[in-house]
Design an enzyme around this catalytic site. Structure first.
Site, mmCIF file in Angstrom:
data_model
loop_
_atom_site.group_PDB
_atom_site.id
_atom_site.type_symbol
_atom_site.label_atom_id
_atom_site.label_comp_id
_atom_site.label_asym_id
_atom_site.label_seq_id
_atom_site.Cartn_x
_atom_site.Cartn_y
_atom_site.Cartn_z
ATOM 1 N N ASN A 61 0.829 -1.209 0.000
ATOM 2 C CA ASN A 61 0.000 0.000 0.000
ATOM 3 C C ASN A 61 0.864 1.260 0.000
ATOM 4 O OD1 ASN A 61 0.615 -0.865 2.674
ATOM 5 N ND2 ASN A 61 -1.004 0.393 3.530
ATOM 6 N N GLU A 63 0.451 5.290 0.610
ATOM 7 C CA GLU A 63 -0.464 6.323 1.109
ATOM 8 C C GLU A 63 -0.008 7.711 0.671
ATOM 9 O OE1 GLU A 63 -0.955 5.582 5.325
ATOM 10 O OE2 GLU A 63 -2.126 3.765 4.907
ATOM 11 N N ASN A 64 -0.915 8.663 0.876
ATOM 12 C CA ASN A 64 -0.652 10.035 0.458
ATOM 13 C C ASN A 64 -1.312 10.983 1.452
ATOM 14 O OD1 ASN A 64 -1.405 12.596 -1.308
ATOM 15 N ND2 ASN A 64 0.270 11.537 -2.315
ATOM 16 N N ALA A 65 -0.695 12.157 1.613
ATOM 17 C CA ALA A 65 -1.252 13.155 2.534
ATOM 18 C C ALA A 65 -2.684 13.511 2.152
ATOM 19 C CB ALA A 65 -0.367 14.396 2.533
ATOM 20 N N CYS A 72 -4.243 0.808 -2.327
ATOM 21 C CA CYS A 72 -4.050 -0.445 -1.585
ATOM 22 C C CYS A 72 -2.970 -1.308 -2.251
ATOM 23 C CB CYS A 72 -5.336 -1.255 -1.575
ATOM 24 S SG CYS A 72 -6.679 -0.507 -0.661
ATOM 25 N N GLU A 74 -3.164 -4.430 -3.071
ATOM 26 C CA GLU A 74 -3.688 -5.312 -4.122
ATOM 27 C C GLU A 74 -3.717 -4.611 -5.477
ATOM 28 O OE1 GLU A 74 -4.888 -4.711 -1.125
ATOM 29 O OE2 GLU A 74 -6.262 -6.275 -0.453
ATOM 30 N N CYS A 112 -10.356 -4.863 0.084
ATOM 31 C CA CYS A 112 -11.461 -3.897 0.202
ATOM 32 C C CYS A 112 -12.349 -4.008 -1.045
ATOM 33 C CB CYS A 112 -10.919 -2.478 0.362
ATOM 34 S SG CYS A 112 -10.362 -1.732 -1.179
ATOM 35 N N CYS A 115 -10.766 -2.963 -4.372
ATOM 36 C CA CYS A 115 -9.787 -3.943 -4.868
ATOM 37 C C CYS A 115 -10.487 -5.182 -5.416
ATOM 38 C CB CYS A 115 -8.807 -4.328 -3.764
ATOM 39 S SG CYS A 115 -7.626 -3.009 -3.413
HETATM 40 N N1 THU Z 1 -5.223 -1.530 2.661
HETATM 41 C C1 THU Z 1 -4.688 -2.322 1.681
HETATM 42 O O1 THU Z 1 -3.622 -2.021 1.145
HETATM 43 N N2 THU Z 1 -5.344 -3.453 1.357
HETATM 44 C C2 THU Z 1 -6.469 -3.919 1.977
HETATM 45 O O2 THU Z 1 -6.956 -4.972 1.630
HETATM 46 C C3 THU Z 1 -7.095 -3.129 3.040
HETATM 47 C C4 THU Z 1 -6.475 -1.812 3.323
HETATM 48 C C5 THU Z 1 -4.485 -0.331 3.060
HETATM 49 C C6 THU Z 1 -5.129 0.975 2.713
HETATM 50 C C7 THU Z 1 -4.484 1.888 3.732
HETATM 51 O O3 THU Z 1 -3.204 2.284 3.260
HETATM 52 C C8 THU Z 1 -4.268 0.989 4.940
HETATM 53 O O4 THU Z 1 -4.336 -0.338 4.465
HETATM 54 C C9 THU Z 1 -5.286 1.191 6.043
HETATM 55 O O5 THU Z 1 -6.567 1.055 5.572
#
Ligand code: THU
Length: 157
Positions: A61, A63-65, A72, A74, A112, A115
């Site tokens: 995963n 992330e970004n500000a 994610c 996946e 999620c 995904c």
């Molecule tokens: N996240 C994933 O990368 N995959 C998942 O199946 C569930 C959530 C990430 C998104 C975010 O960066 C962090 O987990 C918290 O939700």
């Protein structure tokens, strides 16, 4: 009127009960958590996809500000896999995650909704079920296809 039921079956296994390829995929997904960029949630997710050409593509995963711009593990893996090897099909995907305390999650996480939608399209391209292997610390859940996680899938229009 008729009431109908949809069910989802999954296997709950130990790591040792997985096939060699499944174990390798879980290892690659676990490794990928160490390349997660998750300064906001501190939840580190890794995904690894086995392709029909023998390659394994992993992602984590990012992330970004601006939170919704995050992606994610996946989809990071899936989009790169298909961008890198557009002719290859997906054979299986594994997931692993470490929590805010850097511990492997006890209960396996599952993809999620967004995904699931993205992955099911690659499953359609593959023409067969793509197993999803969800690894927790001790137990692993396996479903035989992405579509089993996404009933009433919105597919081609
Ligand atoms: N996240 C994933 O990368 N995959 C998942 O199946 C569930 C959530 C990430 C998104 C975010 O960066 C962090 O987990 C918290 O939700």
């Amino acid at each position: 009127m008729e009431k109908k039921t949809l069910t989802t079956q999954f296997l709950s296994l130990t790591f040792d009960e997985l096939s060699p390829l499944q174990r390798k995929l879980v290892d690659r997904a676990r490794e990928a958590t160490f390349r997660s960029y998750a300064p906001y949630s501190r939840f580190k997710v890794g995904a690894a996809i086995a392709l029909s050409n023998g390659e394994i593509i992993a992602g984590a995963n990012q992330e970004n500000a601006a939170f919704p711009s995050s992606l994610c593990a996946e989809r990071t893996a899936a989009y790169y896999a298909h961008a890198r090897y557009p002719e290859a099909t997906f054979e299986a995907i594994a997931l692993a995650a470490r929590d805010v305390n850097d511990e492997w999650v006890d209960v396996p996480i599952s993809p999620c909704g967004a995904c699931r939608q993205a992955l099911v399209e690659y499953e359609t391209l593959a023409g067969h079920g793509v197993p999803v292997i969800m690894a927790g610390r001790d137990k692993v859940y396996v479903v035989e296809s992405v579509s089993s996680l996404l009933p009433f899938t919105f597919d081609k229009f």
